[in-house]
Design an enzyme around this catalytic site. Structure first.
Site, PDB file in Angstrom:
ATOM      1  N   LYS A  59      -2.526 -60.491 -47.441  1.00 36.54           N
ATOM      2  CA  LYS A  59      -2.816 -61.364 -49.278  1.00 36.54           C
ATOM      3  C   LYS A  59      -2.114 -61.601 -49.693  1.00 36.54           C
ATOM      4  O   LYS A  59      -1.678 -59.928 -50.699  1.00 36.54           O
ATOM      5  CB  LYS A  59      -4.215 -61.554 -48.715  1.00 36.54           C
ATOM      6  CG  LYS A  59      -4.484 -62.133 -49.896  1.00 36.54           C
ATOM      7  CD  LYS A  59      -6.319 -61.795 -50.855  1.00 36.54           C
ATOM      8  CE  LYS A  59      -6.602 -61.565 -52.108  1.00 36.54           C
ATOM      9  NZ  LYS A  59      -8.015 -61.228 -52.425  1.00 36.54           N
ATOM     10  N   GLY A 110     -13.874 -60.627 -59.555  1.00 31.67           N
ATOM     11  CA  GLY A 110     -14.531 -59.611 -60.315  1.00 31.67           C
ATOM     12  C   GLY A 110     -15.594 -60.794 -61.021  1.00 31.67           C
ATOM     13  O   GLY A 110     -16.494 -59.728 -62.026  1.00 31.67           O
ATOM     14  N   ALA A 120     -11.966 -65.406 -55.157  1.00 30.26           N
ATOM     15  CA  ALA A 120     -12.316 -64.513 -56.774  1.00 30.26           C
ATOM     16  C   ALA A 120     -12.894 -65.734 -57.862  1.00 30.26           C
ATOM     17  O   ALA A 120     -12.190 -67.129 -57.883  1.00 30.26           O
ATOM     18  CB  ALA A 120     -10.527 -64.187 -57.657  1.00 30.26           C
ATOM     19  N   GLY A 121     -14.101 -65.263 -58.131  1.00 29.83           N
ATOM     20  CA  GLY A 121     -15.004 -66.272 -59.590  1.00 29.83           C
ATOM     21  C   GLY A 121     -16.458 -66.604 -58.946  1.00 29.83           C
ATOM     22  O   GLY A 121     -16.923 -66.564 -59.495  1.00 29.83           O
ATOM     23  N   ALA A 178     -15.851 -60.653 -52.415  1.00 31.07           N
ATOM     24  CA  ALA A 178     -15.963 -59.719 -52.217  1.00 31.07           C
ATOM     25  C   ALA A 178     -17.326 -59.219 -53.540  1.00 31.07           C
ATOM     26  O   ALA A 178     -17.795 -59.187 -52.917  1.00 31.07           O
ATOM     27  CB  ALA A 178     -14.247 -59.144 -52.729  1.00 31.07           C
ATOM     28  N   SER A 179     -16.941 -59.236 -54.748  1.00 24.90           N
ATOM     29  CA  SER A 179     -17.560 -58.839 -55.860  1.00 24.90           C
ATOM     30  C   SER A 179     -19.060 -59.322 -55.847  1.00 24.90           C
ATOM     31  O   SER A 179     -20.205 -58.617 -55.604  1.00 24.90           O
ATOM     32  CB  SER A 179     -17.070 -58.539 -57.515  1.00 24.90           C
ATOM     33  OG  SER A 179     -15.800 -58.295 -57.126  1.00 24.90           O
TER      34      SER A 179
END
Lengths: 67, 273
Positions: free
Chosen positions: B113, B174, B200-201, B222-223
């Site tokens: 990635k 994040g 992301a987001g 992830a987050s």
């Protein structure tokens, strides 16, 4: 003197990379690690024969959480 | 996507085809980011709840003694996910390429990635450096999944270089802000034929469902999972949302209209007064 992950270590020029890596617990059988010297990848098969010059910058990396 | 008409849906089918990245098939369309979990035990539970088949991993310096470090690799292998090393933290093509090569050496995978960051506050990608790194890695036989902005033109350039997938951001890493420009994500889906992975987001399950309804082939989270109050429950919720959003896309949504369209027939309506 060589640099292992940013830390100065007193070792003579000509020290093998494998010997230097032992300082941080890395052996030939360690899994999930990769090593660069002066910004170039050094494959595991070359660790033993690789002679470090004075001031060599060794970066030893492993997996961590991220992404 | 437009406000007036329904998006073009794939032909109706009983069961969805698997996600294909560089010729490898995956049933799960939720890629797990592994950053931010309080412990490896929690990570393992969340990965199982997410039903992910791919998980990211980062490279950092070996601590004081490598033998004393509990390895995330053991956890990922126990769960049975495919490793996707990232180049997080790299600000130049040169650093990203070297990190990818180290990851290939450490994890015996040529998948990466690719992240090349251009700004510390927003962690937004640096487009010229990203293109440079992608080109070099593709030439070196890497399978490159490129983290990119929500720019359809840049996505197409990355595909043209030979990236195996494009990973546009919905909002900064994040931030949990969701998909700030859904029209661009839909345009990216139109612009490329390689898989589009919304990266992301995402802040919660509904964001993941929207990504899939926009036509994304997968999402990376992830987050939103690791920093949720209850990560394992959120992993399960987002996994369900990914399936729901994908099915909704395949089902073909109704067109948006300004005025009502009665669902009850007018014919046979009683004359009561």
């Amino acid at each position: 003197m060589i640099l292992i992950n940013g830390e100065k270590v007193e070792m003579p020029a000509g020290t093998s990379l494998l010997h230097a890596l032992a300082r941080i617990g890395i052996t030939m059988t360690s899994t999930g690690v990769a090593v660069a010297v002066d910004g170039e990848v050094v494959p595991r098969t070359h660790w033993e024969a690789y002679a470090l010059h004075d001031g060599a910058r060794v970066e030893a990396l492993t997996a961590t959480q991220g992404g | 996507m437009s406000l007036g008409t329904a998006p073009a849906a794939p032909a109706p089918q009983q069961s969805d085809a698997p996600l294909q990245i560089a010729g490898v098939a995956f049933r799960s369309r939720l890629i797990a980011g592994t950053g931010g979990f309080q412990s490896l035990q929690l990570l393992e539970q969340a990965l199982r709840a997410a039903r992910s088949e791919i998980a990211t991993v980062a490279l950092r310096r070996v601590a004081v003694d490598h033998r004393l470090t509990e390895s995330i690799i053991d956890v990922l292998q126990a769960v049975g996910v495919r490793l996707l090393p990232n180049t997080a933290g790299c600000f130049t093509a040169r650093d990203a390429v070297l990190t990818a090569k180290l990851a290939r050496e450490a994890f015996e995978t040529n998948w990466v990635k690719l992240e090349v960051i251009g700004d510390e506050r927003t962690l937004l990608p640096d487009a010229p450096e990203l293109l440079r790194a992608a080109e070099e890695l593709v030439d070196d036989d890497f399978t490159v999944l490129a983290y990119t902005t929500d720019d359809p033109v840049l996505a197409r350039r990355l595909q043209d270089i030979g990236c195996a997938a494009v990973m546009p951001l919905g909002a900064p890493i994040g931030s949990g802000m969701g998909i700030r420009n859904p029209y661009n994500i839909a345009l990216i889906r139109e612009a490329v034929t390689v898989p589009v992975v919304l990266d992301a987001g995402i802040g919660t399950a509904s964001d993941a469902a929207i990504a899939m309804e926009l036509g994304c082939d997968a999402v990376l989270v992830a987050s939103a999972i690791s920093r949720a109050a209850h990560p394992v429950l959120m992993a399960s919720a987002i996994a369900d949302a990914v399936v729901a959003g994908r099915n909704a896309l395949l089902a073909g949504r109704i067109a948006r209209r300004l005025h009502a369209l009665a669902s009850t027939p007018e014919e046979g309506l009683a004359q009561l007064t």
